[in-house]
Design a protein around this motif. Structure first.
Motif, PDB file in Angstrom:
ATOM      1  N   ILE A 151     -46.665  12.774 -27.674  1.00  0.00           N
ATOM      2  CA  ILE A 151     -45.492  13.350 -27.002  1.00  0.00           C
ATOM      3  C   ILE A 151     -44.930  12.283 -26.069  1.00  0.00           C
ATOM      4  O   ILE A 151     -45.649  11.738 -25.247  1.00  0.00           O
ATOM      5  CB  ILE A 151     -45.856  14.602 -26.200  1.00  0.00           C
ATOM      6  N   VAL A 152     -43.720  11.987 -26.274  1.00  0.00           N
ATOM      7  CA  VAL A 152     -43.071  10.984 -25.434  1.00  0.00           C
ATOM      8  C   VAL A 152     -42.328  11.698 -24.293  1.00  0.00           C
ATOM      9  O   VAL A 152     -41.496  12.579 -24.529  1.00  0.00           O
ATOM     10  CB  VAL A 152     -42.076  10.137 -26.252  1.00  0.00           C
ATOM     11  N   VAL A 153     -42.678  11.338 -23.081  1.00  0.00           N
ATOM     12  CA  VAL A 153     -41.982  11.853 -21.891  1.00  0.00           C
ATOM     13  C   VAL A 153     -41.110  10.730 -21.355  1.00  0.00           C
ATOM     14  O   VAL A 153     -41.614   9.735 -20.832  1.00  0.00           O
ATOM     15  CB  VAL A 153     -42.985  12.330 -20.822  1.00  0.00           C
ATOM     16  N   GLY A 154     -39.810  10.872 -21.535  1.00  0.00           N
ATOM     17  CA  GLY A 154     -38.896   9.841 -21.061  1.00  0.00           C
ATOM     18  C   GLY A 154     -38.701   9.906 -19.554  1.00  0.00           C
ATOM     19  O   GLY A 154     -39.136  10.839 -18.875  1.00  0.00           O
ATOM     20  N   ASP A 155     -38.073   8.876 -19.027  1.00  0.00           N
ATOM     21  CA  ASP A 155     -37.790   8.853 -17.587  1.00  0.00           C
ATOM     22  C   ASP A 155     -36.736   9.900 -17.241  1.00  0.00           C
ATOM     23  O   ASP A 155     -35.738  10.068 -17.945  1.00  0.00           O
ATOM     24  CB  ASP A 155     -37.289   7.473 -17.164  1.00  0.00           C
ATOM     25  N   PHE A 156     -36.974  10.584 -16.150  1.00  0.00           N
ATOM     26  CA  PHE A 156     -35.985  11.537 -15.664  1.00  0.00           C
ATOM     27  C   PHE A 156     -34.812  10.778 -15.039  1.00  0.00           C
ATOM     28  O   PHE A 156     -34.960   9.663 -14.535  1.00  0.00           O
ATOM     29  CB  PHE A 156     -36.602  12.473 -14.612  1.00  0.00           C
ATOM     30  N   ALA A 157     -33.663  11.384 -15.099  1.00  0.00           N
ATOM     31  CA  ALA A 157     -32.461  10.790 -14.497  1.00  0.00           C
ATOM     32  C   ALA A 157     -31.804  11.829 -13.580  1.00  0.00           C
ATOM     33  O   ALA A 157     -31.797  13.021 -13.896  1.00  0.00           O
ATOM     34  CB  ALA A 157     -31.483  10.336 -15.575  1.00  0.00           C
ATOM     35  N   ASP A 158     -31.284  11.337 -12.451  1.00  0.00           N
ATOM     36  CA  ASP A 158     -30.618  12.228 -11.505  1.00  0.00           C
ATOM     37  C   ASP A 158     -29.112  12.099 -11.680  1.00  0.00           C
ATOM     38  O   ASP A 158     -28.573  10.978 -11.673  1.00  0.00           O
ATOM     39  CB  ASP A 158     -31.023  11.877 -10.061  1.00  0.00           C
ATOM     40  N   GLY A 159     -28.426  13.218 -11.816  1.00  0.00           N
ATOM     41  CA  GLY A 159     -26.987  13.184 -12.053  1.00  0.00           C
ATOM     42  C   GLY A 159     -26.196  12.607 -10.897  1.00  0.00           C
ATOM     43  O   GLY A 159     -25.084  12.115 -11.070  1.00  0.00           O
ATOM     44  N   ALA A 160     -26.746  12.667  -9.687  1.00  0.00           N
ATOM     45  CA  ALA A 160     -26.053  12.139  -8.513  1.00  0.00           C
ATOM     46  C   ALA A 160     -26.340  10.664  -8.286  1.00  0.00           C
ATOM     47  O   ALA A 160     -25.887  10.079  -7.315  1.00  0.00           O
ATOM     48  CB  ALA A 160     -26.455  12.936  -7.275  1.00  0.00           C
ATOM     49  N   GLY A 161     -27.123  10.054  -9.198  1.00  0.00           N
ATOM     50  CA  GLY A 161     -27.422   8.638  -9.066  1.00  0.00           C
ATOM     51  C   GLY A 161     -28.548   8.326  -8.113  1.00  0.00           C
ATOM     52  O   GLY A 161     -28.678   7.195  -7.650  1.00  0.00           O
ATOM     53  N   ASP A 162     -29.409   9.310  -7.830  1.00  0.00           N
ATOM     54  CA  ASP A 162     -30.527   9.081  -6.918  1.00  0.00           C
ATOM     55  C   ASP A 162     -31.717   8.590  -7.742  1.00  0.00           C
ATOM     56  O   ASP A 162     -32.561   9.367  -8.173  1.00  0.00           O
ATOM     57  CB  ASP A 162     -30.859  10.377  -6.173  1.00  0.00           C
ATOM     58  N   THR A 163     -31.806   7.294  -7.973  1.00  0.00           N
ATOM     59  CA  THR A 163     -32.871   6.741  -8.816  1.00  0.00           C
ATOM     60  C   THR A 163     -34.240   6.929  -8.191  1.00  0.00           C
ATOM     61  O   THR A 163     -35.245   7.041  -8.886  1.00  0.00           O
ATOM     62  CB  THR A 163     -32.606   5.251  -9.070  1.00  0.00           C
ATOM     63  N   THR A 164     -34.311   6.936  -6.871  1.00  0.00           N
ATOM     64  CA  THR A 164     -35.605   7.122  -6.199  1.00  0.00           C
ATOM     65  C   THR A 164     -36.175   8.487  -6.502  1.00  0.00           C
ATOM     66  O   THR A 164     -37.365   8.638  -6.810  1.00  0.00           O
ATOM     67  CB  THR A 164     -35.424   6.942  -4.682  1.00  0.00           C
ATOM     68  N   LEU A 165     -35.324   9.507  -6.441  1.00  0.00           N
ATOM     69  CA  LEU A 165     -35.772  10.869  -6.720  1.00  0.00           C
ATOM     70  C   LEU A 165     -36.180  11.005  -8.187  1.00  0.00           C
ATOM     71  O   LEU A 165     -37.206  11.616  -8.515  1.00  0.00           O
ATOM     72  CB  LEU A 165     -34.669  11.869  -6.379  1.00  0.00           C
ATOM     73  N   ALA A 166     -35.399  10.430  -9.101  1.00  0.00           N
ATOM     74  CA  ALA A 166     -35.707  10.527 -10.525  1.00  0.00           C
ATOM     75  C   ALA A 166     -37.052   9.867 -10.839  1.00  0.00           C
ATOM     76  O   ALA A 166     -37.875  10.409 -11.602  1.00  0.00           O
ATOM     77  CB  ALA A 166     -34.589   9.876 -11.334  1.00  0.00           C
ATOM     78  N   ALA A 167     -37.296   8.710 -10.251  1.00  0.00           N
ATOM     79  CA  ALA A 167     -38.566   8.027 -10.487  1.00  0.00           C
ATOM     80  C   ALA A 167     -39.740   8.834  -9.943  1.00  0.00           C
ATOM     81  O   ALA A 167     -40.823   8.885 -10.552  1.00  0.00           O
ATOM     82  CB  ALA A 167     -38.530   6.641  -9.841  1.00  0.00           C
ATOM     83  N   ALA A 168     -39.514   9.503  -8.786  1.00  0.00           N
ATOM     84  CA  ALA A 168     -40.585  10.302  -8.200  1.00  0.00           C
ATOM     85  C   ALA A 168     -40.936  11.492  -9.088  1.00  0.00           C
ATOM     86  O   ALA A 168     -42.116  11.832  -9.273  1.00  0.00           O
ATOM     87  CB  ALA A 168     -40.164  10.780  -6.802  1.00  0.00           C
ATOM     88  N   VAL A 169     -39.912  12.133  -9.645  1.00  0.00           N
ATOM     89  CA  VAL A 169     -40.167  13.277 -10.540  1.00  0.00           C
ATOM     90  C   VAL A 169     -40.886  12.817 -11.809  1.00  0.00           C
ATOM     91  O   VAL A 169     -41.828  13.465 -12.303  1.00  0.00           O
ATOM     92  CB  VAL A 169     -38.840  13.979 -10.884  1.00  0.00           C
ATOM     93  N   THR A 170     -40.452  11.679 -12.358  1.00  0.00           N
ATOM     94  CA  THR A 170     -41.107  11.148 -13.565  1.00  0.00           C
ATOM     95  C   THR A 170     -42.589  10.882 -13.308  1.00  0.00           C
ATOM     96  O   THR A 170     -43.459  11.250 -14.109  1.00  0.00           O
ATOM     97  CB  THR A 170     -40.411   9.850 -14.011  1.00  0.00           C
ATOM     98  N   GLN A 171     -42.872  10.242 -12.195  1.00  0.00           N
ATOM     99  CA  GLN A 171     -44.256   9.940 -11.860  1.00  0.00           C
ATOM    100  C   GLN A 171     -45.049  11.219 -11.622  1.00  0.00           C
ATOM    101  O   GLN A 171     -46.237  11.308 -11.990  1.00  0.00           O
ATOM    102  CB  GLN A 171     -44.297   9.040 -10.618  1.00  0.00           C
ATOM    103  N   ALA A 172     -44.411  12.228 -11.014  1.00  0.00           N
ATOM    104  CA  ALA A 172     -45.114  13.485 -10.755  1.00  0.00           C
ATOM    105  C   ALA A 172     -45.545  14.154 -12.048  1.00  0.00           C
ATOM    106  O   ALA A 172     -46.670  14.677 -12.164  1.00  0.00           O
ATOM    107  CB  ALA A 172     -44.204  14.422  -9.946  1.00  0.00           C
TER     108      ALA A 172
END
Length: 362
Positions: A324-345
């Motif tokens: 199962i491939v889990v891709g990186d999450f992306a934030d629609g508002a451009g908050d890359t820090t938040l997206a990376a944190a969710v992906t890692q979580a």
């Protein structure tokens, strides 16, 4: 000297005592009209008849005018009001009207003396019944004109006090000018800027709140966008540098210090905003990580306690070696820090399962 007070509470000071004005409003208004408008030649009788006794016939109106003049001469003395054929005039050297003196002082540039004389609106609360609409309009125009003149005088006094480095008096005079012209927002902005320049940022914001309340109460409107923007800039700005005792600050130095303070304040605000943004993202990410981890732990416990529930492998939805491939999450508002944190979580949560082996991102 007999004094006629028309600015504020109407009074007639004759022989050192107040003369009755409440029972003779039309006659006192006639005296004020002659004092304010009468030049050396005076006013024509026909004009006075039409203005003060429009409901009476010609003979009755003339009789009423004679009675009014007789009353005023009896109170003031025989020489204060003089008649010259068809005209009636005031002897200005025998009667002092505060409205006339106020305008003379304003024209001469004596702002403090003029402002001290202005104790209220012209004929404030003074009702004169059964007069012509033209006279009522004259009262309204005179009241508005003197009020505007008083506001201009107050601003002149404020500027003079500012030049003399008397900040308290400058703000006091500027505030009075604003109170005289509540709907003149440019004046309120000048007051707010003056308060900010003198280091009273809280006072500037109080002035803004007062303006909002008055505009809402009197007109049901909000301040202009320019005023709102000024208040917001004052709210987020740093307090200006204030000179210590005995240290003079020239206007150019104040301007230079304020410019540097604003520039530094903008940079600090940008850094602070970035810090707050990163802190918010980290906090949200940590919260999501905790929630996901708790959810995964609960799912593992439920799986171990309910073995009768088929797994994805036993139900043949997945084979033992499927990936199962889990891709990186992306934030629609451009908050890359938040997206990376969710992906890692999500990756950390999946790694807690004994049935899943998480491959490294590479």
């Amino acid at each position: 000297m007999i004094e006629l007070i028309t600015l504020g509470h109407v009074r007639l000071l004759a022989a050192g005592a107040d003369s009755a004005t409440t029972g003779q409003p039309k006659r006192i208004a006639l005296l004020a009209y002659l004092a304010v408008t009468g030049e050396a030649a005076g006013r024509r009788r026909d004009e006075l008849l039409a203005a003060f006794w429009p409901e009476l016939g010609d003979d009755e109106a003339r009789r009423a005018l004679r009675q009014a003049l007789h009353y005023l001469r009896r109170v003031l003395g025989p020489n204060v009001i003089v008649g010259n054929g068809d005209e009636v005039a005031i002897q200005r050297d025998l009667l002092r009207c505060d409205a006339v003196v106020f305008e003379q002082l304003a024209r001469s540039g004596d702002a403090e003396a003029a402002l001290a004389l202005y104790q209220g609106d012209f004929l404030q609360g003074f009702y004169v019944p059964d007069v012509a609409p033209e006279l009522e309009e004259w009262v309204d125009r005179t009241r508005a004109r003197l009020r505007r003149r008083a506001a201009a005088v107050a601003w002149s006094a404020a500027e003079c006090a500012e030049r003399e480095r008397d900040g308290g008096r400058a703000i006091e005079r500027a505030r009075r000018a604003c109170e005289l012209e509540v709907d003149h927002e440019a004046g309120w902005r000048k007051l707010m800027k003056l308060q900010q320049q003198l280091g009273d940022r809280a006072g500037a914001l109080r002035s803004y709140n007062e303006l909002c309340e008055r505009l809402d109460k009197e007109y049901g409107v909000r301040p202009a966008a320019e005023t709102i923007a000024l208040a917001e800039s004052i709210r987020v700005s740093n307090p200006p540098v204030v000179a210590t005792a005995g240290e003079a600050v020239t206007p150019s130095l104040v301007s230079h210090v304020e410019d540097q303070s604003l520039a530094a304040g903008s940079e600090v605000n940008r850094v602070a905003a970035a810090g707050r943004h990163a802190t918010r993202s980290y906090a949200i990410g940590s919260l999501l990580l905790l929630l996901v981890a708790l959810g995964g732990f609960a799912a593992i416990r439920a799986r171990s306690e309910h073995r009768d529930v088929p797994s994805l492998v036993s139900s043949r939805a997945l084979s033992a070696r499927d990936r199962i491939v889990v891709g990186d999450f992306a934030d629609g508002a451009g908050d890359t820090t938040l997206a990376a944190a969710v992906t890692q979580a999500v990756r950390v949560d999946l790694s807690q399962s004994p049935f899943v082996r998480v491959l490294p991102p590479s």
